[in-house]
Each structure stands twice: as C-alpha cells, then as structure tokens.
Design an enzyme around this catalytic site. Sequence first.
Site, mmCIF file in Angstrom:
data_model
loop_
_atom_site.group_PDB
_atom_site.id
_atom_site.type_symbol
_atom_site.label_atom_id
_atom_site.label_comp_id
_atom_site.label_asym_id
_atom_site.label_seq_id
_atom_site.Cartn_x
_atom_site.Cartn_y
_atom_site.Cartn_z
ATOM 1 N N PRO A 138 -7.354 -8.073 2.626
ATOM 2 C CA PRO A 138 -6.666 -8.617 1.450
ATOM 3 C C PRO A 138 -6.487 -10.122 1.625
ATOM 4 O O PRO A 138 -5.467 -10.592 2.138
ATOM 5 C CB PRO A 138 -5.333 -7.866 1.447
ATOM 6 C CG PRO A 138 -5.091 -7.529 2.885
ATOM 7 C CD PRO A 138 -6.435 -7.329 3.511
ATOM 8 N N ASP A 148 -5.885 -13.675 5.910
ATOM 9 C CA ASP A 148 -5.627 -12.244 5.771
ATOM 10 C C ASP A 148 -4.127 -12.060 5.585
ATOM 11 O O ASP A 148 -3.342 -12.335 6.490
ATOM 12 C CB ASP A 148 -6.120 -11.516 7.034
ATOM 13 C CG ASP A 148 -6.026 -10.008 6.930
ATOM 14 O OD1 ASP A 148 -5.253 -9.511 6.089
ATOM 15 O OD2 ASP A 148 -6.724 -9.320 7.702
ATOM 16 N N HIS A 149 -3.739 -11.569 4.399
ATOM 17 C CA HIS A 149 -2.311 -11.466 4.094
ATOM 18 C C HIS A 149 -1.611 -10.413 4.943
ATOM 19 O O HIS A 149 -0.372 -10.324 4.961
ATOM 20 C CB HIS A 149 -2.120 -11.136 2.613
ATOM 21 C CG HIS A 149 -0.949 -11.838 1.992
ATOM 22 N ND1 HIS A 149 0.274 -11.949 2.617
ATOM 23 C CD2 HIS A 149 -0.808 -12.471 0.799
ATOM 24 C CE1 HIS A 149 1.116 -12.615 1.835
ATOM 25 N NE2 HIS A 149 0.478 -12.947 0.724
ATOM 26 N N ARG A 150 -2.369 -9.612 5.691
ATOM 27 C CA ARG A 150 -1.750 -8.618 6.564
ATOM 28 C C ARG A 150 -1.160 -9.252 7.811
ATOM 29 O O ARG A 150 -0.220 -8.707 8.406
ATOM 30 C CB ARG A 150 -2.777 -7.554 6.965
ATOM 31 C CG ARG A 150 -3.306 -6.719 5.806
ATOM 32 C CD ARG A 150 -4.426 -5.814 6.268
ATOM 33 N NE ARG A 150 -5.568 -6.566 6.770
ATOM 34 C CZ ARG A 150 -6.676 -6.007 7.264
ATOM 35 N NH1 ARG A 150 -6.784 -4.677 7.314
ATOM 36 N NH2 ARG A 150 -7.680 -6.756 7.695
ATOM 37 N N CYS A 175 0.095 -12.439 8.093
ATOM 38 C CA CYS A 175 1.186 -13.371 7.838
ATOM 39 C C CYS A 175 1.427 -13.472 6.340
ATOM 40 O O CYS A 175 0.612 -13.013 5.533
ATOM 41 C CB CYS A 175 0.896 -14.756 8.427
ATOM 42 S SG CYS A 175 -0.464 -15.628 7.599
#
Length: 465
Positions: free
Chosen positions: A261, A435-437, A439
């Site tokens: 994501p 990658d929003h996972r 941070c």
Amino acid sequence: MTEQVFLLPDLGEGLTEAEIVEWRVAVGDTVTVDQSVVEVETAKAVVDVPCPYAGRVVALHGAAGETRPVGQPLITIAPADGEPAGHATYREEERAGSGNVLIGYGTGHGAAGRRRRRPRLTVAPEPAPAPDPAPAPAPAPVAAASGPAVVPGGAVALVISPIVRRLAREHGIDPATLRGTGPGGVVRRADVEAALAGPAPAPRPTPVPDRPDAAPTGGADGPTAAGRAAVPAGEEDLVVPLTGVRKVIADKLSRSRREIPEVTIWVDADATALVETRRAINAATPDAPVSLLALLARICLSGLRRFPQLNARVDTDGQRIVQSRGVHLGIAAQTDRGLVVPVLRDAHLLTTRELAAALAETTAAARAGTLPPARLTGGTFTLNNYGVFGVDGSTPIINHPEAALLGVGRIVDKPWVVNGQLAVRKVTQLSLTFDHRVCDGGVAGGFLRHVADCVEQPALLVANV
C-alpha cells in the site's frame, strides 16, 4: 558410470530459470573441465556456463531461446573416444558431492574461481526466411580462439553481443548485412536501430483477382474482408515476447503494486547551494570528483539514520516489520537490458568520496552488463535519479520488498522567493514513495523534509554526519 549429466546450476540469489542464448558446443564435440559450453541469459545478466565434466557431448538439453529451470539437465557428457568405459573427468567440487556449481557463484572457490569473460567471435545467424525459396548459403567457418574468423571473400566475421543479436533477430534483420560502427567493425545496438529507421522493405505482392468484381478470397493466413486494403510490410503490429529481464521487471513491479500500500509525497527544493557545494568540492580536489548523485546518496543515508523506519521491509509470512541494521543502497539504472537496481552494500560505512567512486563503478558495470547477480539483489532503500530523462517528477513503484524509494527530478532554473525577493534558483522536485505499513505520514514527511533541508542547506548535512 558411463555418462555425466550436468544440471543448470544456481546462477545467483533468487534466480530459478535461465534462457539459452547460444550453445558453444554441439553433439559429438569434445570438451574439457570448466570449458564454457553455453551462454544463458538470466533476469540479472548474460552468463557463460562452464561444464565441470570432460568428455564427449552426447546430448544438449534445450535449444536457443528455450527457458530451462535451475536443477534441470543442461548437457550430457560421455567418456571421450578411446577412454575406458566408466571413466569421466570432473572437477574437485563434483568429487566432493556438489554437481550444481557455477564458477563465481554457489559453493565454488570464491574469487579465485572467477574468470574474466573474454570477447567472443560469433558467426552471423542465418538470414530471415524470404518469400521465395532459395538455396541455403554455405556455412561460414567458426572463429578460432587465436584470431578473428574469416568468411569467404576475406571479410572478418561479425562480433555481436547477445543483446544486439537478439534485437536484430526480433526485427528480422540479418546482422551480416549491417555495417558495424564500433571499434574494429563491431555491430552495436545503434547500428541495428539505424537499420530499423531506414526505408522499409518492399511489400509482398498481393494477389489480384481475374475479374474486377471478384471479392478477395484471402490466402494461407485466412480470408480477407472485401475491399480491405492489405497492411503494408513494416507496418504490422510489433509483438515482443515478455521474457528474460522484461518478464522479471513486469513480475516484480506487479507484485509491488499488488502487495504494497504505497503512498507518494513530494516537495520542491532549492538545490542552488548543493550545486555550488559540489562545484567547490571538485575545484579543491579535481582528481577525485564527487557527483550530485553521490551527494544525494549521502543525504539519503543521513535521513535513514534519523528515520530508520524507512530502511525496512514487511515480512508478511511472519506478520512483522524488519528494520535493517545496515543500509544497502540501491541505485536505479537504465540499461540496454532494461531497468536494473545495483546495490551498494553497507553504503552507510562509505565516505562521500567512496560513495562517488562506488556509484561510478557500479552504474558503469550495470550498463555494460558485467555485474554479477549478487550485486543486483539485497537492497534496503532505493535512490532513483529520473531527472536524467529530463522530467520533473514521478510516482515511482517501490522496489519490492523494500519499503521506500526517493526520486529526484531534473535541476532547472526557476523563479524562487529568497528573503522576500524573487530570484532565479536551481530547483528540483523530490518525491518519496513509501510503504504505509511501515510508518505513517509523520515519519515519511519528516524524512523528506530532512532531505529537502539538506539539499537547500548542505551545512546541515555536515552537522549531522
């Protein structure tokens, strides 16, 4: 044992298959231990594969253009004529039980086992089939190891890289008809492209019906619609097989978009001071120049030390985030074989001058196709300078399984407000895809702001090193 079957060896980290480019031997030939028997192309490089057995070739498993999985039979060797049955010569690795080793990779003897790839001489492939049958030309003699091969008439046989040869083959061009512009008459990629840009060959004649009112009936390719004009030769759709490097790039980018994501943020930065800093460094030590890319790499390393969350990967199987202790910096590089990302391992331990030297050597080797597969894997963060293509910004795709990528656009003169006054400054756009996972926006924004501040005020970089 009367025969030895050599399996396609492990050619590097994560590679599971290779495409046969060219066989160097034929059935019936006699080979020696570690003689190169085939040239294959992996997703990382074009590699010469040496055979660990000596004897007579009795079978070649696979034809040129065929993809073979690692661990499958590649070539079968029998005792040479005159040797006793059951006798076969093989290298020490096989005596120790390893029958799947390529020199320079796997469990070989390290650097001592590596060999510099020598330029090879190849005879041009047969021309593309013509509409009308014609007698087959006499085969040209194969080049001897001691000098260039000579074809009838005294001409020197072409020296063509696999990439150039494949490009010519895909477009139906006979390399023997090309005039090489490289050193010693070497046919280069530019020569093939020049031939493609030339006048198209004359179209094949279209059958004309005997009666003016008769509708076309079509031919071997199927019926033709009435009144439909034939497509001129050279204007048909170009079909390019998704194989080799192109296939790996497609698979990896698709996986990145499917699993990660990703979010892209960007900011414009005044790079005037950074350009002046580089100029001052190189003026002081012209014998050891530092590139802007090296300075940007140093800035990235400074940012990752402050925001290590971006120097990470997501382990989906273990449901965890793994932050790398060291920074293995990937540098996106466009080459004739496609986009590759060579890696500078432990880049955080290098000085700025060492970074500059390593970047110059690595990018040059990547474009020449001489980097071993191990140098193209294992990155933890990627720096992409797409400004060399004359563009300002992009939304780059993360190099899976990494968690972030910094993109740098071109540096151009733009109006900029300095101390309340309008001025012309050197401006660039910086974009961070993350990658929003691993941070949230605060960490990503903090990293990008730190990078932009160091670009605008290089003194901050010195204070944090």
